[in-house]
Design a protein around this motif. Structure first.
Motif, mmCIF file in Angstrom:
data_model
loop_
_atom_site.group_PDB
_atom_site.id
_atom_site.type_symbol
_atom_site.label_atom_id
_atom_site.label_comp_id
_atom_site.label_asym_id
_atom_site.label_seq_id
_atom_site.Cartn_x
_atom_site.Cartn_y
_atom_site.Cartn_z
ATOM 1 N N ASP A 301 19.428 -2.391 -7.726
ATOM 2 C CA ASP A 301 18.173 -2.892 -7.151
ATOM 3 C C ASP A 301 17.842 -2.149 -5.864
ATOM 4 O O ASP A 301 16.703 -1.690 -5.663
ATOM 5 N N LEU A 302 18.810 -2.022 -4.979
ATOM 6 C CA LEU A 302 18.580 -1.343 -3.697
ATOM 7 C C LEU A 302 18.183 0.119 -3.905
ATOM 8 O O LEU A 302 17.239 0.618 -3.274
ATOM 9 N N ILE A 303 18.891 0.801 -4.800
ATOM 10 C CA ILE A 303 18.602 2.224 -5.005
ATOM 11 C C ILE A 303 17.199 2.415 -5.571
ATOM 12 O O ILE A 303 16.413 3.226 -5.075
ATOM 13 N N PHE A 304 16.861 1.660 -6.605
ATOM 14 C CA PHE A 304 15.590 1.898 -7.292
ATOM 15 C C PHE A 304 14.392 1.379 -6.500
ATOM 16 O O PHE A 304 13.348 2.036 -6.430
ATOM 17 N N ASN A 305 14.538 0.219 -5.881
ATOM 18 C CA ASN A 305 13.388 -0.458 -5.286
ATOM 19 C C ASN A 305 13.314 -0.413 -3.765
ATOM 20 O O ASN A 305 12.261 -0.718 -3.197
ATOM 21 N N PHE A 306 14.396 -0.047 -3.097
ATOM 22 C CA PHE A 306 14.405 -0.204 -1.644
ATOM 23 C C PHE A 306 14.881 1.039 -0.900
ATOM 24 O O PHE A 306 15.316 0.943 0.243
ATOM 25 N N VAL A 307 14.799 2.195 -1.524
ATOM 26 C CA VAL A 307 15.046 3.472 -0.847
ATOM 27 C C VAL A 307 13.723 4.233 -0.830
ATOM 28 O O VAL A 307 13.047 4.334 -1.845
ATOM 29 N N MET A 308 13.344 4.737 0.346
ATOM 30 C CA MET A 308 12.061 5.426 0.508
ATOM 31 C C MET A 308 12.249 6.705 1.317
ATOM 32 O O MET A 308 13.150 6.801 2.157
ATOM 33 N N PHE A 309 11.362 7.660 1.085
ATOM 34 C CA PHE A 309 11.290 8.858 1.914
ATOM 35 C C PHE A 309 9.994 8.796 2.704
ATOM 36 O O PHE A 309 8.926 8.545 2.153
ATOM 37 N N GLU A 310 10.100 9.027 4.013
ATOM 38 C CA GLU A 310 8.922 8.923 4.882
ATOM 39 C C GLU A 310 8.980 10.011 5.943
ATOM 40 O O GLU A 310 9.915 10.050 6.751
ATOM 41 N N SER A 311 7.992 10.892 5.909
ATOM 42 C CA SER A 311 7.853 11.934 6.934
ATOM 43 C C SER A 311 9.148 12.715 7.149
ATOM 44 O O SER A 311 9.569 12.954 8.282
ATOM 45 N N GLY A 312 9.799 13.083 6.042
ATOM 46 C CA GLY A 312 11.003 13.890 6.148
ATOM 47 C C GLY A 312 12.276 13.115 6.389
ATOM 48 O O GLY A 312 13.357 13.709 6.503
ATOM 49 N N GLY A 352 9.297 -1.714 10.800
ATOM 50 C CA GLY A 352 9.087 -1.149 9.467
ATOM 51 C C GLY A 352 8.128 -1.916 8.580
ATOM 52 O O GLY A 352 8.356 -2.053 7.379
ATOM 53 N N LYS A 353 7.006 -2.401 9.160
ATOM 54 C CA LYS A 353 6.079 -3.206 8.350
ATOM 55 C C LYS A 353 5.407 -2.395 7.250
ATOM 56 O O LYS A 353 5.175 -2.904 6.150
ATOM 57 N N SER A 354 5.109 -1.120 7.524
ATOM 58 C CA SER A 354 4.483 -0.293 6.485
ATOM 59 C C SER A 354 5.423 -0.107 5.302
ATOM 60 O O SER A 354 4.998 -0.159 4.140
ATOM 61 N N LEU A 355 6.716 0.096 5.578
ATOM 62 C CA LEU A 355 7.685 0.235 4.488
ATOM 63 C C LEU A 355 7.826 -1.068 3.715
ATOM 64 O O LEU A 355 7.958 -1.063 2.494
ATOM 65 N N THR A 356 7.810 -2.196 4.429
ATOM 66 C CA THR A 356 7.876 -3.494 3.739
ATOM 67 C C THR A 356 6.694 -3.631 2.793
ATOM 68 O O THR A 356 6.838 -4.100 1.662
ATOM 69 N N MET A 357 5.509 -3.209 3.257
ATOM 70 C CA MET A 357 4.309 -3.302 2.440
ATOM 71 C C MET A 357 4.449 -2.433 1.183
ATOM 72 O O MET A 357 4.095 -2.861 0.074
ATOM 73 N N VAL A 358 4.974 -1.226 1.346
ATOM 74 C CA VAL A 358 5.156 -0.331 0.194
ATOM 75 C C VAL A 358 6.154 -0.936 -0.790
ATOM 76 O O VAL A 358 5.944 -0.919 -2.008
ATOM 77 N N MET A 359 7.251 -1.486 -0.266
ATOM 78 C CA MET A 359 8.268 -2.089 -1.129
ATOM 79 C C MET A 359 7.716 -3.293 -1.886
ATOM 80 O O MET A 359 8.020 -3.489 -3.070
ATOM 81 N N LEU A 388 3.182 6.913 -0.755
ATOM 82 C CA LEU A 388 2.837 5.975 -1.815
ATOM 83 C C LEU A 388 2.758 6.677 -3.169
ATOM 84 O O LEU A 388 3.218 6.146 -4.179
ATOM 85 N N THR A 389 2.191 7.866 -3.180
ATOM 86 C CA THR A 389 2.062 8.606 -4.435
ATOM 87 C C THR A 389 3.434 8.844 -5.054
ATOM 88 O O THR A 389 3.635 8.634 -6.251
ATOM 89 N N ASN A 390 4.400 9.266 -4.227
ATOM 90 C CA ASN A 390 5.757 9.497 -4.732
ATOM 91 C C ASN A 390 6.420 8.199 -5.182
ATOM 92 O O ASN A 390 7.087 8.144 -6.214
ATOM 93 N N THR A 391 6.233 7.142 -4.397
ATOM 94 C CA THR A 391 6.860 5.854 -4.714
ATOM 95 C C THR A 391 6.370 5.307 -6.049
ATOM 96 O O THR A 391 7.157 4.849 -6.879
ATOM 97 N N CYS A 395 6.609 3.676 -11.019
ATOM 98 C CA CYS A 395 5.924 2.562 -11.682
ATOM 99 C C CYS A 395 4.942 3.060 -12.740
ATOM 100 O O CYS A 395 4.294 2.249 -13.409
ATOM 101 N N GLY A 396 4.813 4.376 -12.872
ATOM 102 C CA GLY A 396 3.854 4.923 -13.828
ATOM 103 C C GLY A 396 2.419 4.707 -13.407
ATOM 104 O O GLY A 396 1.517 4.643 -14.248
ATOM 105 N N MET A 397 2.174 4.585 -12.091
ATOM 106 C CA MET A 397 0.826 4.330 -11.583
ATOM 107 C C MET A 397 0.432 5.419 -10.593
ATOM 108 O O MET A 397 1.255 5.926 -9.844
ATOM 109 N N PHE A 398 -0.868 5.751 -10.595
ATOM 110 C CA PHE A 398 -1.389 6.714 -9.635
ATOM 111 C C PHE A 398 -1.931 5.981 -8.418
ATOM 112 O O PHE A 398 -2.359 4.834 -8.503
ATOM 113 N N VAL A 399 -1.949 6.675 -7.297
ATOM 114 C CA VAL A 399 -2.493 6.106 -6.069
ATOM 115 C C VAL A 399 -3.844 6.755 -5.793
ATOM 116 O O VAL A 399 -3.968 7.975 -5.796
ATOM 117 N N GLU A 400 -4.876 5.914 -5.582
ATOM 118 C CA GLU A 400 -6.218 6.401 -5.281
ATOM 119 C C GLU A 400 -6.577 6.010 -3.856
ATOM 120 O O GLU A 400 -6.273 4.905 -3.407
#
Length: 464
Positions: A301-312, A352-359, A388-391, A395-400
């Protein structure tokens, strides 16, 4: 009972290996792990296990109900080769992101079916069915350094399907600043002249010292290493958790596992740990961390849903973010009179509110009971779009990006699912163009900031 004179960090290391086996990991002796690596300390994948699992996970019964869809042996070998060839020349973090994307998204190959070439995706881990994966643990895992014939030896390494995903350093609690020393060692190992070839696959990196522990991910500075706490809705659930962990801690290892663990370098303390099984021992802080972060279903769960890359940078959720998303999901799944419940997640500055929102957005997108969700992320951060696009590829979804009110209306009115980024004032323009209010319970509006721009006219227009 007298404590023996422990060498190195065995007072932390052996209890960790015992608990990890009770959590579902199969123990490999250093000799077994070396054999599975083809006897090469430059190779960090347990290739025999990986090959067997790739065939199992990607067999026709797993990936299709038809008999024409399967991964060929050639593409399984291609998949192993791709996983081994990390682009280290592009930089450590770029290689970490490549490894993460491969592990979570899989790798697409061309394959012939009845004379026709088709694209087929090889999965390295079965994320939806944890029981289809295999979990291994080994200790004193020697890896050759990148610039010499010398080796570094992490104390404990955890593998999923032969891929090293968690690296743990153990320290004796009676030494000076044990966690600081362990973190320093983890960071040293990740330097250019260290063993990045191992760490590039790691998602959780942990330091434990019996009554202290911290966790992080790749290249995390010492000041950002986090604590972990389990959060419970009720006191009763908390007590159940404590009771379960204590029972697990005091459950004896099966004799064959014990013989294997104490068969070589730990033989000298076998009697001590046999005696300990006669006592009722309270769980330690490191037990809490191993259970909270490393038990197989939680680690997946942590690996798939709660690891993010942000600004390097690579980031893993803090416990507050993890449990906030869990709680928010329980809330939005409650439907009363055709409407879902909303709410507010309070954050301190820099937490980390922006990351919480993405998660949270990702959790909504992956929730199977919500069909065709429209997720509107209201933010003033343009740098979130790439992240967001990478995240949402997972999910098989595009970000607009809805840069105008007209585009926001078009995306809201379309019948397909969507992830949309916009800013609050676009709702004012959208109100002038929309024909009828939208009543779907599957539109989710996640607002980055709860400050004054979310009140008054802007908020009224958004609610409409």
């Amino acid at each position: 009972m007298d404590t023996p004179s422990f060498k190195e960090d065995h007072i932390s290391q052996i209890p960790a290996l015992q608990l990890l086996q009770k959590l579902g990991y199969s123990y490999l002796t250093p000799a077994e792990a070396e054999k599975l690596r083809g006897g090469k300390t430059s190779n960090v994948l347990l290739e025999d296990i990986l090959r067997k699992q790739l065939k199992e996970i990607n067999s026709e019964k797993r990936i299709s109900s038809t008999k024409t869809t399967y991964i060929s042996d050639a593409n399984i070998e291609n998949g192993i080769r791709v996983l081994k060839e990390m682009p280290m020349n592009e930089g450590y973090m770029a290689a970490c992101e490549t490894a993460y994307n491969l592990i979570t998204l899989g790798k697409t190959f061309e394959q012939s079916f009845g004379g026709d070439k088709k694209s087929i995706t090889l999965q390295y881990i079965d994320w939806e069915n944890p029981e289809n994966n295999v979990f291994h643990v080994t200790e004193e895992f020697p890896v050759m350094r990148s610039t010499s014939k010398e080796h570094y030896r992490p104390d404990i390494v955890l593998f999923i399907n032969g891929i090293p995903v968690c690296i743990i350093e153990c320290k004796r609690p009676d030494m000076k600043d044990p966690l600081a020393q362990a973190i320093s060692q983890q960071l040293r190992n990740q330097q250019e002249d260290g063993i990045r070839s191992l760490y590039v696959y790691a998602q959780i990196i942990m330091c434990i010292a019996t009554q202290e522990a911290r966790y992080a991910t790749n290249a995390t500075q010492e000041k950002f290493w986090s604590i972990w706490k389990e959060k419970f809705n009720t006191k009763e659930n908390e007590e159940k958790h404590k009771s379960y962990l204590q029972d697990l801690k005091n459950q004896p290892l099966p004799i064959e596992q014990k013989e294997k663990l104490f068969g070589d370098r730990f033989k000298y303390v076998r009697d001590y740990f046999d005696e300990m099984e006669k006592e009722n021992i309270l769980p330690t802080v490191q037990d809490e961390y191993l259970y909270g972060l490393c038990r197989p279903e939680r680690l997946l769960d942590l690996i798939f849903n709660f690891v993010m890359f942000e600004s390097g940078d690579k980031k893993v959720a803090r416990y507050q973010q993890y449990f906030a998303v869990q709680k928010a999901m329980k809330r939005v799944l409650q439907i009363e009179n055709g409407r879902r419940k909303g709410g507010v997640i309070w954050h301190t500055q820099g937490s980390g509110k922006s990351l919480t929102m993405v998660m949270l957005a990702q959790a909504i997108a992956l929730e199977k009971s919500i069909r065709n969700p429209k997720i509107i992320l209201v933010t003033d951060r343009t740098d979130l779009d790439v992240q967001l696009t990478n995240t949402f590829r997972k999910c098989g979804m595009f970000v607009e990006n809805a840069t105008t009110g007209q585009r926001l209306v078009e995306l809201l009115e379309s019948k397909s699912d969507a992830v949309v980024t916009t800013i609050i004032n676009k709702f004012v323009a959208a109100m002038k163009k929309i024909k009828e209010p939208l009543f779907s319970k599957d539109i989710f509006v996640l607002v980055d900031e709860g400050h004054r721009t979310q009140y008054g006219t802007f908020n009224i227009e958004m609610q409409k």
